[in-house]
Design an enzyme around this catalytic site. Structure first.
Site, PDB file in Angstrom:
ATOM      1  N   GLY A 129       0.842  -1.188   0.000  1.00 33.60           N
ATOM      2  CA  GLY A 129       0.000   0.000   0.000  1.00 33.60           C
ATOM      3  C   GLY A 129       0.875   1.235   0.000  1.00 33.60           C
ATOM      4  N   GLN A 150       2.905  10.089   1.644  1.00 34.66           N
ATOM      5  CA  GLN A 150       4.219   9.422   1.715  1.00 34.66           C
ATOM      6  C   GLN A 150       5.132   9.825   0.561  1.00 34.66           C
ATOM      7  OE1 GLN A 150       2.343   5.332   2.389  1.00 34.66           O
ATOM      8  NE2 GLN A 150       4.216   5.194   3.617  1.00 34.66           N
ATOM      9  N   CYS A 181       5.728  -0.071   7.623  1.00 33.78           N
ATOM     10  CA  CYS A 181       5.394   1.119   6.840  1.00 33.78           C
ATOM     11  C   CYS A 181       6.613   1.519   6.023  1.00 33.78           C
ATOM     12  CB  CYS A 181       4.985   2.261   7.776  1.00 33.78           C
ATOM     13  SG  CYS A 181       4.491   3.759   6.904  1.00 33.78           S
ATOM     14  N   LEU A 182       6.383   1.848   4.772  1.00 36.76           N
ATOM     15  CA  LEU A 182       7.501   2.249   3.902  1.00 36.76           C
ATOM     16  C   LEU A 182       8.147   3.556   4.386  1.00 36.76           C
ATOM     17  CD1 LEU A 182       5.984   1.324   0.419  1.00 36.76           C
ATOM     18  CD2 LEU A 182       7.772   0.094   1.679  1.00 36.76           C
ATOM     19  N   HIS A 218      -4.664   1.333   7.463  1.00 36.25           N
ATOM     20  CA  HIS A 218      -3.322   1.920   7.607  1.00 36.25           C
ATOM     21  C   HIS A 218      -3.152   3.084   6.620  1.00 36.25           C
ATOM     22  CE1 HIS A 218       1.277   1.284   7.889  1.00 36.25           C
ATOM     23  NE2 HIS A 218       1.146   2.049   6.812  1.00 36.25           N
ATOM     24  N   GLU A 219      -3.631   2.900   5.377  1.00 36.56           N
ATOM     25  CA  GLU A 219      -3.482   3.955   4.351  1.00 36.56           C
ATOM     26  C   GLU A 219      -4.373   5.156   4.640  1.00 36.56           C
ATOM     27  OE1 GLU A 219      -0.981   3.533   2.788  1.00 36.56           O
ATOM     28  OE2 GLU A 219      -0.778   1.353   2.882  1.00 36.56           O
ATOM     29  N   HIS A 224      -2.873   7.394   7.126  1.00 31.18           N
ATOM     30  CA  HIS A 224      -1.855   8.311   6.572  1.00 31.18           C
ATOM     31  C   HIS A 224      -2.509   9.620   6.104  1.00 31.18           C
ATOM     32  CE1 HIS A 224       2.032   6.267   6.461  1.00 31.18           C
ATOM     33  NE2 HIS A 224       1.511   5.164   5.933  1.00 31.18           N
TER      34      HIS A 224
HETATM   35  O1  GNR Z   1       4.011  -2.492   2.626  1.00 36.62           O
HETATM   36  C1  GNR Z   1       3.351  -2.370   3.665  1.00 36.62           C
HETATM   37  N1  GNR Z   1       3.069  -3.465   4.410  1.00 36.62           N
HETATM   38  C2  GNR Z   1       2.154  -3.469   5.434  1.00 36.62           C
HETATM   39  C3  GNR Z   1       2.132  -4.584   6.276  1.00 36.62           C
HETATM   40  C4  GNR Z   1       1.227  -4.660   7.308  1.00 36.62           C
HETATM   41  C5  GNR Z   1       0.333  -3.627   7.500  1.00 36.62           C
HETATM   42  C6  GNR Z   1       0.342  -2.510   6.694  1.00 36.62           C
HETATM   43  C7  GNR Z   1       1.247  -2.432   5.660  1.00 36.62           C
HETATM   44  S1  GNR Z   1       1.233  -1.054   4.614  1.00 36.62           S
HETATM   45  C8  GNR Z   1       2.903  -1.018   4.107  1.00 36.62           C
HETATM   46  C9  GNR Z   1       3.125   0.046   3.049  1.00 36.62           C
HETATM   47  C10 GNR Z   1       2.866   1.409   3.647  1.00 36.62           C
HETATM   48  O2  GNR Z   1       3.622   1.989   4.380  1.00 36.62           O
HETATM   49  N2  GNR Z   1       1.729   1.966   3.348  1.00 36.62           N
HETATM   50  O3  GNR Z   1       1.415   3.164   3.867  1.00 36.62           O
HETATM   51 NI    NI Z   2       2.500   3.283   5.757  1.00 33.93          NI
END
Ligand code: GNR
Ligand code: NI
Length: 172
Positions: free
Chosen positions: A46, A51, A94-95, A136-137, A140
């Site tokens: 995601g 980001q 999270c990236l 999660h997205e 953000h």
């Molecule tokens: O790549 C991602 N893996 C992930 C694993 C578990 C829960 C959420 C995520 S999202 C993350 C990519 C990211 O930072 N998206 O905002």
């Molecule tokens: Ni993230």
């Protein structure tokens, strides 16, 4: 197609509430394509526009397993319209917080209303990893990171690691 630079926490742009998109035009579609390419390259499941430094309400996801068909999605102005009472705990990453994983508990199923890249209103149910990822997205877009669900002590340990990582990257 072009790869965008992913911001690393702490960054003031990752703490902002993003603005809704007024409509879907070719610039929005280009941003969605670039974000999907950047997400796949990372690799991640995601990515949210803030980001990559764009403070607008756009997210992309592809939570298909390796043995499944890819299923990339772009969601514009996504809103959770329903969340299950049943919760699910996932080890999240999270990236924008590389190599840090911690358990986060969220609703196991959600319904989300959004505009697709054709400007059509859609509503979809998500479960499993998709449900975790879409929440999660959307967080953000409201300036919220998964570490905000952790204790103050864990959050500050991770933040200090990221400050160090950013210093090291800046020295290269
Ligand atoms: O790549 C991602 N893996 C992930 C694993 C578990 C829960 C959420 C995520 S999202 C993350 C990519 C990211 O930072 N998206 O905002
Ligand atoms: Ni993230």
């Amino acid at each position: 197609m072009s790869l965008r630079n992913i911001l690393i926490h702490p960054d003031p742009r990752l703490k902002k509430v993003c603005a809704p998109l007024e409509g879907v035009d070719s610039a929005v579609r280009k941003l969605a394509t670039d974000m999907l390419e950047t997400m796949h390259d990372a690799p991640g499941i995601g990515l949210a526009a803030p980001q990559v430094g764009v403070l607008q309400r756009l997210i992309v996801m592809d939570c298909a397993k390796k043995d499944e068909e890819p299923s990339p999605m772009a969601l514009i102005n996504p809103e959770v319209t329903w969340a299950s009472e049943t919760m699910n705990t996932y080890s999240e990453g999270c990236l924008s917080i590389p190599d840090q994983y911690e358990d986060v508990t969220r609703p196991a199923e959600v319904r989300v209303r959004y505009l697709d890249v054709d400007g059509q209103l859609q509503e979809r149910a998500f479960d499993g990893l998709w449900a975790t990822c879409v929440q999660h997205e959307i967080d953000h877009l409201d300036g919220k990171l998964f570490i905000d669900y952790l204790s103050k002590i864990k959050r500050s340990m991770i933040t200090n690691k990221m400050k160090k990582l950013k210093r090291e990257r800046a020295r290269l």
